[in-house]
Write an enzyme that holds these catalytic residues in place. Structure first.
Site, PDB file in Angstrom:
ATOM      1  N   GLY A  57     -48.049 -19.823 -13.300  1.00 57.59           N
ATOM      2  CA  GLY A  57     -46.697 -19.593 -13.810  1.00 57.59           C
ATOM      3  C   GLY A  57     -45.917 -18.766 -12.802  1.00 57.59           C
ATOM      4  CB  ALA A  58     -42.504 -19.232 -11.447  1.00 59.58           C
ATOM      5  NE  ARG A  90     -50.302 -24.034  -8.187  1.00 60.63           N
ATOM      6  CZ  ARG A  90     -49.949 -24.111  -9.489  1.00 60.63           C
ATOM      7  NH1 ARG A  90     -49.954 -23.024 -10.250  1.00 60.63           N
ATOM      8  NH2 ARG A  90     -49.586 -25.260 -10.015  1.00 60.63           N
ATOM      9  CD  GLN A 214     -50.565 -26.370 -17.278  1.00 59.15           C
ATOM     10  OE1 GLN A 214     -50.590 -27.467 -17.837  1.00 59.15           O
ATOM     11  NE2 GLN A 214     -50.574 -26.267 -15.967  1.00 59.15           N
ATOM     12  CG  ASP A 255     -43.133 -23.655 -11.379  1.00 63.70           C
ATOM     13  OD1 ASP A 255     -43.022 -24.237 -12.467  1.00 63.70           O
ATOM     14  OD2 ASP A 255     -44.086 -22.908 -11.094  1.00 63.70           O
ATOM     15  CG  ASN A 265     -40.692 -26.115 -15.497  1.00 61.44           C
ATOM     16  OD1 ASN A 265     -41.234 -25.076 -15.115  1.00 61.44           O
ATOM     17  ND2 ASN A 265     -40.788 -26.531 -16.741  1.00 61.44           N
ATOM     18  CE  LYS A 266     -47.397 -27.637 -14.786  1.00 56.46           C
ATOM     19  NZ  LYS A 266     -48.229 -27.814 -13.565  1.00 56.46           N
TER      20      LYS A 266
END
Ligand code: MRU
Length: 379
Positions: A57-58, A90, A214, A255, A265-266
């Site tokens: 998570g960011a 990452r 998640q 993110d 984002n995801k």
């Protein structure tokens, strides 16, 4: 941590000597079944934990990277090299390199100050050891500051975001954005918690978030602990749920946000944004200003992490596709600003989301002492 949380989840803690130096992580790969901790005594172990999503998570990646730099400094490692490796562990969440760079800058500044101070001192060996300890302490202080700032940002995001929530709202969220990714109560999830406490949340819809779940594993875990009425759905059920009129608002985290407002984002977030637009449902993104990357002009400048295909072709350790099958497994996708109704940050809400409103938020990145921090940029 600086902020008191109603949900007692602590994803990361620093361990001082003699038990440390170490970074202790709540192993998010094992939740919700087991609450196990992983003690990282070196940067290699921490980087491996970041890649395996033990910590994720960011905002929390920024905190972890900064503590990683402090760890390298206390161990006497090559600190700039360690910061570089941590920042690149990452590629998509900008907070990771941001946290590493901030801690490295604090360490470098302290090293330079020590060099100026040490000239002419008597015992060179003692002097060097003391100077190294003080420089490591500067990196650690910076990590603690990032952690405290994130907790404060989280609380401010919750306050601003609550303004967007109507009575008896049914909110859909994707991935995990709560206390597991933050020194506070998170980003999108902090707003959801605030809505719940204000009696405005009728139901939280939790996308399971394939392939690593998640949503099902982590957001549902946090929602259950907070007593939030919630239901988990497969990602592919979101379309029919919206068509049935069961969703009033979608809120996700981010993110990396490019200067033009493109939101990484995801994976699955982009699909939700398209669906939300089709069904006339507001699509809101919540993130600290540290997630805005003003050096990335637009979507094309954001590197999307590609993860091992095995995460898709297997489920809970069991193969679900033939061994010869390839897989497409981007960890994130990018949503254009035109699909984002509003961006909630600790400095206020950008609405509409475009380069101008983001620029105004960026200008508030270092608010002057006493300056207001509750400014809505545009409505
Ligand atoms: O791959 P992950 O689990 O690190 O991805 C996390 C997300 O996509 C979150 O939604 C994002 O970091 C926002 S966290 C406040």
């Amino acid at each position: 941590m600086a902020h008191t949380r109603a949900v007692d989840i602590r994803p990361l803690r620093w361990l001082d000597p003699p038990a440390g130096p170490a970074v202790v992580l709540l192993d998010q790969t094992r939740l919700p079944a087991e609450e196990e901790y992983l003690t990282c005594r070196d940067v290699t172990t921490l980087i491996d934990a970041i890649r395996r999503l033990v910590v994720r998570g960011a905002p929390m990646l920024g905190v972890a990277a900064a503590y990683g730099v402090a760890l390298a400094a206390y161990r006497g490692d090559d600190v700039p090299a360690a910061a570089g490796l941590l920042g690149r562990a990452r590629p998509t969440a900008v907070n990771l390199s941001w946290g590493a760079e901030r801690a490295l800058a604090a360490w470098s500044g302290a090293v330079a100050a020590e060099e100026r101070r040490g000239e002419g001192a008597a015992d060179a060996a003692t002097r060097a050891a003391d100077a190294a300890t003080r420089a490591a302490a500067a990196a650690l202080a910076q990590a603690r500051e990032i952690e405290a700032q994130d907790a404060a940002a989280s609380a401010a995001i919750a306050g601003h975001g609550l303004r967007l929530i109507g009575e008896r709202s049914r909110i859909l969220t994707h991935c995990n954005t709560g206390a597991l990714v933050s020194a506070g109560e998170g980003t999108a999830f902090a707003i959801i918690l605030a809505a719940h406490r204000a009696g405005r949340l009728a139901r939280l819809w939790v996308d399971e978030t394939r392939p690593l779940l998640q949503g099902a594993r982590l957001t549902a875990y946090e929602a259950a602990r907070a007593g939030i009425p919630h239901a988990v759905l497969t990602d592919s059920a979101a379309a029919s749920l919206m068509a049935a009129g069961e969703v009033d608002l979608v809120i996700t985290g981010a993110d990396r946000i490019a200067a033009d407002g493109s939101v990484a984002n995801k994976v699955g977030t982009y699909g939700l944004a398209v669906l939300a637009r089709h069904h006339g449902v507001p699509f809101v993104v919540a993130a600290p200003v540290s997630t805005i990357d003003f050096t990335a002009a637009g979507a094309g400048a954001i590197q999307v992490e590609q993860r091992p295909g095995q995460e898709v072709t297997s489920f809970a350790g069991n193969a679900v596709a033939p061994p010869e099958s390839a897989a497409y497994n981007p960890a994130f996708d990018v949503t254009g600003a035109a699909l984002v109704t509003a961006l909630v940050t600790e400095h206020g809400i950008a609405q509409p989301v475009h380069a101008g409103t983001l620029h105004a938020l960026g200008a508030m990145r270092k608010p002057r002492e006493g300056a207001r921090s509750d400014v809505s940029v545009e409505r």
